[in-house]
Design a protein around this motif. Structure first.
Motif, PDB file in Angstrom:
ATOM      1  N   LYS A  75       0.831  -1.205   0.000  1.00  0.00           N
ATOM      2  CA  LYS A  75       0.000   0.000   0.000  1.00  0.00           C
ATOM      3  C   LYS A  75       0.864   1.252   0.000  1.00  0.00           C
ATOM      4  CE  LYS A  75      -3.760  -2.234   2.477  1.00  0.00           C
ATOM      5  NZ  LYS A  75      -4.531  -2.257   3.717  1.00  0.00           N
ATOM      6  N   ASN A  76       1.951   1.166  -0.662  1.00  0.00           N
ATOM      7  CA  ASN A  76       2.842   2.314  -0.682  1.00  0.00           C
ATOM      8  C   ASN A  76       3.115   2.733  -2.118  1.00  0.00           C
ATOM      9  OD1 ASN A  76       4.344   4.281   0.532  1.00  0.00           O
ATOM     10  ND2 ASN A  76       6.221   3.044   0.583  1.00  0.00           N
ATOM     11  N   VAL A  77       2.108   2.557  -2.933  1.00  0.00           N
ATOM     12  CA  VAL A  77       2.239   2.906  -4.335  1.00  0.00           C
ATOM     13  C   VAL A  77       1.442   4.181  -4.599  1.00  0.00           C
ATOM     14  CG1 VAL A  77       1.850   2.163  -6.698  1.00  0.00           C
ATOM     15  CG2 VAL A  77       2.480   0.505  -4.942  1.00  0.00           C
ATOM     16  N   PHE A  78       2.074   5.087  -5.292  1.00  0.00           N
ATOM     17  CA  PHE A  78       1.416   6.347  -5.639  1.00  0.00           C
ATOM     18  C   PHE A  78       1.247   6.391  -7.152  1.00  0.00           C
ATOM     19  CE2 PHE A  78       3.479   6.871  -1.671  1.00  0.00           C
ATOM     20  CZ  PHE A  78       2.766   7.815  -0.946  1.00  0.00           C
ATOM     21  N   VAL A  79       0.266   7.158  -7.565  1.00  0.00           N
ATOM     22  CA  VAL A  79       0.155   7.410  -8.990  1.00  0.00           C
ATOM     23  C   VAL A  79       0.349   8.908  -9.203  1.00  0.00           C
ATOM     24  CG1 VAL A  79      -2.364   7.678  -9.025  1.00  0.00           C
ATOM     25  CG2 VAL A  79      -1.166   7.002 -11.084  1.00  0.00           C
ATOM     26  N   VAL A  80       1.191   9.213 -10.166  1.00  0.00           N
ATOM     27  CA  VAL A  80       1.497  10.602 -10.491  1.00  0.00           C
ATOM     28  C   VAL A  80       0.954  10.891 -11.883  1.00  0.00           C
ATOM     29  CG1 VAL A  80       3.350  12.263 -10.895  1.00  0.00           C
ATOM     30  CG2 VAL A  80       3.573  10.563  -9.075  1.00  0.00           C
ATOM     31  N   SER A  81       0.193  11.967 -11.998  1.00  0.00           N
ATOM     32  CA  SER A  81      -0.356  12.349 -13.300  1.00  0.00           C
ATOM     33  C   SER A  81       0.371  13.587 -13.813  1.00  0.00           C
ATOM     34  CB  SER A  81      -1.850  12.654 -13.195  1.00  0.00           C
ATOM     35  OG  SER A  81      -2.507  11.544 -12.660  1.00  0.00           O
ATOM     36  N   PHE A  82       0.593  13.625 -15.092  1.00  0.00           N
ATOM     37  CA  PHE A  82       1.308  14.759 -15.678  1.00  0.00           C
ATOM     38  C   PHE A  82       0.879  14.943 -17.132  1.00  0.00           C
ATOM     39  CE2 PHE A  82       4.180  12.066 -18.136  1.00  0.00           C
ATOM     40  CZ  PHE A  82       4.125  10.875 -17.428  1.00  0.00           C
ATOM     41  N   GLN A  83       1.202  16.073 -17.660  1.00  0.00           N
ATOM     42  CA  GLN A  83       0.887  16.371 -19.062  1.00  0.00           C
ATOM     43  C   GLN A  83       1.939  17.321 -19.625  1.00  0.00           C
ATOM     44  OE1 GLN A  83      -2.959  18.275 -18.913  1.00  0.00           O
ATOM     45  NE2 GLN A  83      -2.109  20.262 -18.386  1.00  0.00           N
ATOM     46  N   SER A  84       1.875  17.552 -20.904  1.00  0.00           N
ATOM     47  CA  SER A  84       2.829  18.483 -21.504  1.00  0.00           C
ATOM     48  C   SER A  84       2.424  19.909 -21.151  1.00  0.00           C
ATOM     49  CB  SER A  84       2.851  18.308 -23.021  1.00  0.00           C
ATOM     50  OG  SER A  84       1.598  18.610 -23.560  1.00  0.00           O
ATOM     51  N   LYS A  85       3.431  20.783 -21.013  1.00  0.00           N
ATOM     52  CA  LYS A  85       3.116  22.180 -20.689  1.00  0.00           C
ATOM     53  C   LYS A  85       2.409  22.839 -21.873  1.00  0.00           C
ATOM     54  CE  LYS A  85       6.240  23.539 -17.045  1.00  0.00           C
ATOM     55  NZ  LYS A  85       7.497  24.168 -16.661  1.00  0.00           N
ATOM     56  N   ALA A  86       2.988  22.657 -23.038  1.00  0.00           N
ATOM     57  CA  ALA A  86       2.329  23.172 -24.234  1.00  0.00           C
ATOM     58  C   ALA A  86       1.234  22.184 -24.613  1.00  0.00           C
ATOM     59  CB  ALA A  86       3.334  23.305 -25.365  1.00  0.00           C
ATOM     60  N   GLN A 117      -7.930  13.697 -21.842  1.00  0.00           N
ATOM     61  CA  GLN A 117      -8.806  14.500 -20.998  1.00  0.00           C
ATOM     62  C   GLN A 117      -8.877  15.890 -21.618  1.00  0.00           C
ATOM     63  OE1 GLN A 117      -8.588  13.562 -16.734  1.00  0.00           O
ATOM     64  NE2 GLN A 117      -8.369  15.766 -16.432  1.00  0.00           N
ATOM     65  N   ASN A 118     -10.041  16.294 -21.992  1.00  0.00           N
ATOM     66  CA  ASN A 118     -10.219  17.590 -22.665  1.00  0.00           C
ATOM     67  C   ASN A 118      -9.244  17.738 -23.839  1.00  0.00           C
ATOM     68  OD1 ASN A 118     -12.212  18.286 -20.836  1.00  0.00           O
ATOM     69  ND2 ASN A 118     -10.717  19.139 -19.396  1.00  0.00           N
ATOM     70  N   ASN A 119      -9.171  16.683 -24.591  1.00  0.00           N
ATOM     71  CA  ASN A 119      -8.301  16.667 -25.772  1.00  0.00           C
ATOM     72  C   ASN A 119      -6.826  16.820 -25.433  1.00  0.00           C
ATOM     73  OD1 ASN A 119     -10.222  16.177 -27.715  1.00  0.00           O
ATOM     74  ND2 ASN A 119     -10.778  18.341 -27.818  1.00  0.00           N
ATOM     75  N   GLN A 120      -6.459  16.545 -24.223  1.00  0.00           N
ATOM     76  CA  GLN A 120      -5.054  16.639 -23.817  1.00  0.00           C
ATOM     77  C   GLN A 120      -4.610  15.249 -23.353  1.00  0.00           C
ATOM     78  OE1 GLN A 120      -2.975  19.384 -23.675  1.00  0.00           O
ATOM     79  NE2 GLN A 120      -1.292  18.367 -22.648  1.00  0.00           N
ATOM     80  N   LEU A 121      -3.452  14.838 -23.799  1.00  0.00           N
ATOM     81  CA  LEU A 121      -2.941  13.519 -23.407  1.00  0.00           C
ATOM     82  C   LEU A 121      -2.359  13.603 -21.998  1.00  0.00           C
ATOM     83  CD1 LEU A 121      -2.495  10.649 -24.571  1.00  0.00           C
ATOM     84  CD2 LEU A 121      -0.193  11.387 -25.206  1.00  0.00           C
ATOM     85  N   ILE A 122      -2.897  12.805 -21.108  1.00  0.00           N
ATOM     86  CA  ILE A 122      -2.456  12.794 -19.710  1.00  0.00           C
ATOM     87  C   ILE A 122      -1.679  11.503 -19.465  1.00  0.00           C
ATOM     88  CG2 ILE A 122      -3.187  12.931 -17.299  1.00  0.00           C
ATOM     89  CD1 ILE A 122      -4.124  15.314 -18.916  1.00  0.00           C
ATOM     90  N   GLY A 123      -0.515  11.629 -18.840  1.00  0.00           N
ATOM     91  CA  GLY A 123       0.268  10.457 -18.471  1.00  0.00           C
ATOM     92  C   GLY A 123       0.098  10.151 -16.999  1.00  0.00           C
ATOM     93  N   CYS A 124      -0.001   8.889 -16.675  1.00  0.00           N
ATOM     94  CA  CYS A 124      -0.122   8.467 -15.282  1.00  0.00           C
ATOM     95  C   CYS A 124       0.902   7.365 -15.063  1.00  0.00           C
ATOM     96  CB  CYS A 124      -1.507   7.913 -14.986  1.00  0.00           C
ATOM     97  SG  CYS A 124      -2.836   9.019 -15.444  1.00  0.00           S
ATOM     98  N   ILE A 125       1.599   7.448 -13.958  1.00  0.00           N
ATOM     99  CA  ILE A 125       2.613   6.427 -13.707  1.00  0.00           C
ATOM    100  C   ILE A 125       2.681   6.132 -12.214  1.00  0.00           C
ATOM    101  CG2 ILE A 125       4.627   7.980 -13.411  1.00  0.00           C
ATOM    102  CD1 ILE A 125       6.055   5.952 -15.380  1.00  0.00           C
ATOM    103  N   CYS A 126       2.879   4.872 -11.900  1.00  0.00           N
ATOM    104  CA  CYS A 126       2.980   4.486 -10.495  1.00  0.00           C
ATOM    105  C   CYS A 126       4.398   4.748 -10.006  1.00  0.00           C
ATOM    106  CB  CYS A 126       2.643   3.006 -10.326  1.00  0.00           C
ATOM    107  SG  CYS A 126       0.899   2.684 -10.541  1.00  0.00           S
ATOM    108  N   VAL A 127       4.496   5.213  -8.801  1.00  0.00           N
ATOM    109  CA  VAL A 127       5.797   5.493  -8.194  1.00  0.00           C
ATOM    110  C   VAL A 127       5.815   4.826  -6.831  1.00  0.00           C
ATOM    111  CG1 VAL A 127       7.406   7.288  -7.494  1.00  0.00           C
ATOM    112  CG2 VAL A 127       5.817   7.719  -9.371  1.00  0.00           C
ATOM    113  N   ASP A 128       6.916   4.160  -6.526  1.00  0.00           N
ATOM    114  CA  ASP A 128       7.027   3.480  -5.231  1.00  0.00           C
ATOM    115  C   ASP A 128       7.536   4.441  -4.167  1.00  0.00           C
ATOM    116  OD1 ASP A 128       6.155   1.231  -6.386  1.00  0.00           O
ATOM    117  OD2 ASP A 128       8.040   0.120  -6.300  1.00  0.00           O
ATOM    118  N   GLY A 129       6.831   4.489  -3.079  1.00  0.00           N
ATOM    119  CA  GLY A 129       7.304   5.192  -1.882  1.00  0.00           C
ATOM    120  C   GLY A 129       7.147   6.697  -1.929  1.00  0.00           C
ATOM    121  N   GLU A 130       7.043   7.263  -0.729  1.00  0.00           N
ATOM    122  CA  GLU A 130       6.846   8.712  -0.633  1.00  0.00           C
ATOM    123  C   GLU A 130       8.055   9.482  -1.162  1.00  0.00           C
ATOM    124  OE1 GLU A 130       5.718   9.739   3.323  1.00  0.00           O
ATOM    125  OE2 GLU A 130       3.891   8.548   3.248  1.00  0.00           O
ATOM    126  N   ALA A 131       9.231   8.942  -0.877  1.00  0.00           N
ATOM    127  CA  ALA A 131      10.437   9.617  -1.368  1.00  0.00           C
ATOM    128  C   ALA A 131      10.451   9.638  -2.893  1.00  0.00           C
ATOM    129  CB  ALA A 131      11.682   8.911  -0.839  1.00  0.00           C
TER     130      ALA A 131
END
Lengths: 772, 112
Positions: free
Chosen positions: A677-688, A720-734
């Motif tokens: 239970k120490n898995v996070f998901v981080v979402s990101f997208q391109s600035k432009a 999402q709203n015609n924008q490509l969103i990336g999601c990736i799992c990251v282990d641990g808070e650090a």
């Protein structure tokens, strides 16, 4: 990104590109909306696919259901029919609707492009100029830089032709059949021009060279369009049977400007009556290539082992092609084309030469009268050229004689060589130095065979004993031979060189490696054992699950912290277990064991050697050290251990059953992750907005500044709203902090949010492939 | 072969009237329309074929689109008939019915 998602992105993008190409000729204000709608539709189709169905076949099914790209253009321009004043009467003829639509598209586009009229302009079909000479289907035979260098007897373009054929229709559209998938794209045309590219029309010309007519169409690609380079030309013909092949290059000019060399230097000794040509009929017995071996006064003079004619043989070979074409090749590289009947062949001087075929000592010989103009005019009796049939294609023989039963061919075959003739193959020495385009065949019990290619594409064809129907003009023949106790298949590679130019096919040599992937259920109880023939990539994937990435000889399972390596023959040769793997060897050694524990289990090092390179140091029981890293090889146990700071860093198993799999649950790491239970998901997208159009591009941008020492996994994307969103799992808070910092500093990407996943959320993420 | 071609051409020719009739009942988004049409025998179309027709009908002012947020993805684009479209559809349906009747008469040999 997982390979299946990459594959989907590729399939999707290719399809969208084809639609875009089709729509490029339709000046409709809403054409971009169509692309967006189709894209969204495709995304939904993909999202609805269960994870276990996310594979190439399902993607092709989706694309098939979407329909041919050309339809988008024709359906969009349907309204032209209604606005075209001269055609309102046809509107009620629903049966002819699409037919008329094609005409209207052609007319509309020609006007739209030529005159740059506003979109509201009504089409005037009279601007379409019919060229009756170009109507019909033309088959592509070459791709040349200029028309002048085209040589009907020597193919200039050595690779397969992207454009397969074109079909000019009198309604003002031409259908381009492109690529291996036989994708059809419709373009408008008018006399002298094809509107293949919106930026510039392609000119075409028709030329008669020798006795054949060729069509040359400019190929307007990005080079001529954007870089203003000269376009290349596709050369096409409507008379494939007239295209000579396998003839020396220097003969080309002679074909274009028939040579005046006389061949009457052959001695003329006696008189003969003139033989009038009779209508051509097919004579299968003579079909094929014959090599001149002698020149004799009478047919009976010929002795296979004793050549009579001591001078140069001017006639080099004859090639008879159905239904009635014969190519005369001379030793000065001149090639002439004439016709033949069941007993005579027209000579290059328009005379008729009788021929007969005789079997001598098990070999076929063709005896053909040598009828020069002098012989004919003086009514002399001709001498005979004797030609030996070129050795029959052994594969063709094999098709008839193959003893390979159905059970012999069933299963998986991995490509090991590519040879010109079967005799060339040596199991101990690879002849082909390049990589293999065809990587494997999987013959299944339902008479289907799967082709696997180096680009990860797979195609299904049908097979019958001795042959595979690939959709070409003739089936690919195969024969199976045994070498050193192993079965090898010689599989004809039927390319355009074979079907169009009549060259002899080369052979892919494939080694039997296992049972069919389709019969994986029958082999499910088999274990993964290194070196076993059935342990192919497909088998391993059927046991472990689809790999995250597949390379020529490796399957990567980063989530399970292991990689599977395969031999050149496609058989499992090594398994590498990396940090994070929770299984253990039967000895109890795992990825957390110390070097001392390993030495206790498998023997202390005989000695320790300091070295700069640890790779390939396979001396039994010697510990090689390079700084804090060390490696020891235990050949008799089939194991290699890598250590860092005296803790096991990697275990390589290269012999026997896979012990770690046997001792551990499948996908142990995933279970561990979710339980932590120490898995996070981080979402990101391109600035432009939409700077990165594909999932792969977005991930590449992410990985460019990937923080060291942070484990990221299970990358997903969503729109999402015609924008490509990336999601990736990251282990641990650090790890989350490091990734967030990286994204906040990134020039191209921006952080959207981070969230810790509960076990249920993580499992849902795994199933759906997308976070909410 | 002939009958296949004929059916394909007929189906393509009737796409407008089918889509407009579908939209006469309630707004649909493209994906949903395809799923609906799949359920009706004989009206199955290539999934992508619907989009150029929707674009064309919208350009002609017979239908209009609007977006609504979706719980399972990006906002969805819904289509509905415009008043002009409804008017045209009535005419199309009348004409279609007339054609069916005419064909029926021809089939029966009733030329009066």
């Amino acid at each position: 990104m997982k390979s299946e998602q990459l594959q989907w992105e590729e399939v999707k993008e290719n399809y969208l590109k084809l639609i875009q190409q089709a729509l490029a000729f339709v000046e409709h204000p809403r054409r971009t909306e169509i692309l967006n709608n189709v894209k969204e539709h495709l995304e939904r189709k993909y999202a609805e696919l269960p994870p276990d169905k996310r594979r190439w076949e399902s993607y092709q099914q989706i694309i098939t259901e979407m329909g041919p790209p050309a339809d988008y253009a024709t359906l969009l321009c349907d309204d032209i029919i209604r606005t075209g004043q001269s055609r309102t009467g046809l509107y009620t003829l629903l049966g002819g609707l699409i037919f008329i639509a094609l005409l209207a598209v052609g007319a509309f586009l020609i006007i739209g492009i030529d005159t740059e009229q506003p979109q509201t302009a009504k089409p005037q079909t009279s601007l379409f100029v019919l060229d009756p000479n170009v109507l019909g289907k033309w088959v592509a035979i070459d791709f040349v830089d200029t028309i002048e260098i085209f040589n009907p007897v020597r193919k200039s373009w050595q690779n397969s032709l992207y454009l397969k054929s074109v079909d000019f229709k009198k309604q003002g559209v031409v259908e381009y059949c492109i690529d291996e998938n036989q994708q059809k794209v419709v373009h408008p045309w008018t006399k002298g021009k094809v509107y293949q590219n919106a930026a510039k029309p392609s000119d075409y010309v028709i030329k008669t060279i020798g006795s054949n007519t060729y069509l040359f169409i400019e190929w307007i690609s990005g080079d001529p369009t954007f870089r203003e380079e000269k376009p290349c030309y596709y050369a096409l013909t409507q008379n494939i049977e007239k295209v000579p092949f396998n003839i020396a290059a220097s003969a080309a000019k002679e074909i274009q400007a028939p040579a005046k060399e006389s061949v009457s230097e052959i001695p003329v000794e006696t008189q003969r009556p003139m033989v009038l040509p009779i209508p051509s009929v097919q004579q299968p017995a003579v079909l094929g290539k014959w090599i001149a071996v002698d020149y004799v006064r009478k047919a009976d003079d010929f002795v296979p082992t004793l050549r009579q004619w001591q001078k140069t043989l001017i006639l080099r070979e004859l090639q008879f092609i159905a239904p009635a074409t014969v190519y005369w090749s001379f030793n000065n590289n001149i090639v002439k084309q004439t016709s033949f009947t069941e007993s005579t062949a027209e000579t290059i001087n328009g005379q008729s030469a009788q021929y007969t075929i005789k079997m001598i000592d098990g070999q076929e010989y063709l005896f053909i009268e040598w009828v020069t103009q002098g012989v004919a005019q003086q009514e002399q009796v001709p001498w005979y050229y004797v030609l030996k049939r070129e050795r029959l294609d052994s594969a063709a023989q094999a098709a008839g004689q193959s003893s390979a039963g159905k059970s012999d061919v069933l299963g998986q075959w991995v490509c090991v060589d590519f040879v010109k003739t079967m005799d060339e193959f040596d199991p101990g020495r690879k002849s082909w130095r390049g990589s293999f385009y065809l990587t494997g065949l999987d013959f299944q019990n339902n008479n289907q065979v799967w082709f696997s290619f180096s680009n990860n594409n797979r195609f299904q064809h049908s097979w019958a004993p001795g042959k595979v129907e690939t959709g070409e003009s003739r089936p690919a023949l195969y024969t199976i031979k045994n070498f050193d106790g192993s079965s090898y298949m010689f599989f004809e590679w039927i390319s355009g060189d074979v079907t169009i130019r009549g060259q002899k096919p080369w052979y892919y040599v494939l080694k039997k490696t296992g049972t069919s992937a389709a019969s994986a259920g029958r082999t499910a109880n088999r274990k993964i054992i290194i070196g076993e023939n059935y342990c192919t990539m497909n088998f391993v994937e059927s046991q472990i699950g689809q790999a995250a990435s597949k390379e020529a000889r490796m399957l990567r399972y980063p989530d399970q912290c292991m990689n599977f390596w395969f031999s050149e023959q496609g058989v499992l040769s090594e398994v590498h277990y990396n940090q994070g793997y929770r299984g253990q060897l039967q000895s109890g050694i795992s990825l957390t064991s110390t070097a001392e524990e390993v030495f206790r289990a498998y023997g202390k090092p005989k000695k320790t050697i300091q070295t700069d390179s640890l790779s390939k140091k396979n001396d039994e029981g010697i510990l090689y050290q390079n700084g804090s890293t060390s490696r020891i090889y235990y050949g008799k146990h089939g194991l290699i251990f890598w250590f860092r700071d005296n803790v096991v860093l990697q275990i390589v198993v290269f012999e026997g059953e896979i012990p770690l799999i046997a001792n551990a649950e499948k996908k142990p790491v995933l279970q561990t992750q979710s339980s932590e239970k120490n898995v996070f998901v981080v979402s990101f997208q391109s600035k432009a907005p939409n700077e990165f159009r594909t999932s792969a591009d977005l991930l590449t941008a992410f990985n460019q500044n990937h923080p060291n020492g942070v484990r990221t996994h299970h990358y997903r994307t969503k729109m999402q709203n015609n924008q490509l969103i990336g999601c990736i799992c990251v282990d641990g808070e650090a790890g989350v902090k490091a990734v967030s910092d990286m994204l906040n500093k990134s020039d191209t990407l921006e952080l959207l949010n981070t969230a810790r996943l509960t076990q249920a959320e993580f499992e849902a993420y795994m199933k759906s492939g997308l976070p909410d | 072969m002939y009958i296949d071609n004929w059916q394909t051409q007929l189906r393509k020719g009737l796409l407008d009237i089918v889509i407009m009739n579908l939209l006469s009942h309630e707004p649909y988004h493209g994906y949903e329309m395809v799923q609906q049409l799949k359920k009706i025998q004989g009206l199955t179309m290539r999934e992508g074929n619907i989009y150029p027709i929707l674009a064309r009908l919208e350009q002609d002012g017979l239908i209009e689109s609007y977006t609504e947020s979706s719980s399972d993805g990006p906002p969805r684009k819904y289509f509905r008939l415009t008043p002009a479209g409804r008017n045209i559809l009535n005419q199309m349906n009348s004409h279609w019915q007339q054609m069916i009747d005419s064909i029926h008469h021809v089939k029966k040999g009733d030329f009066e």
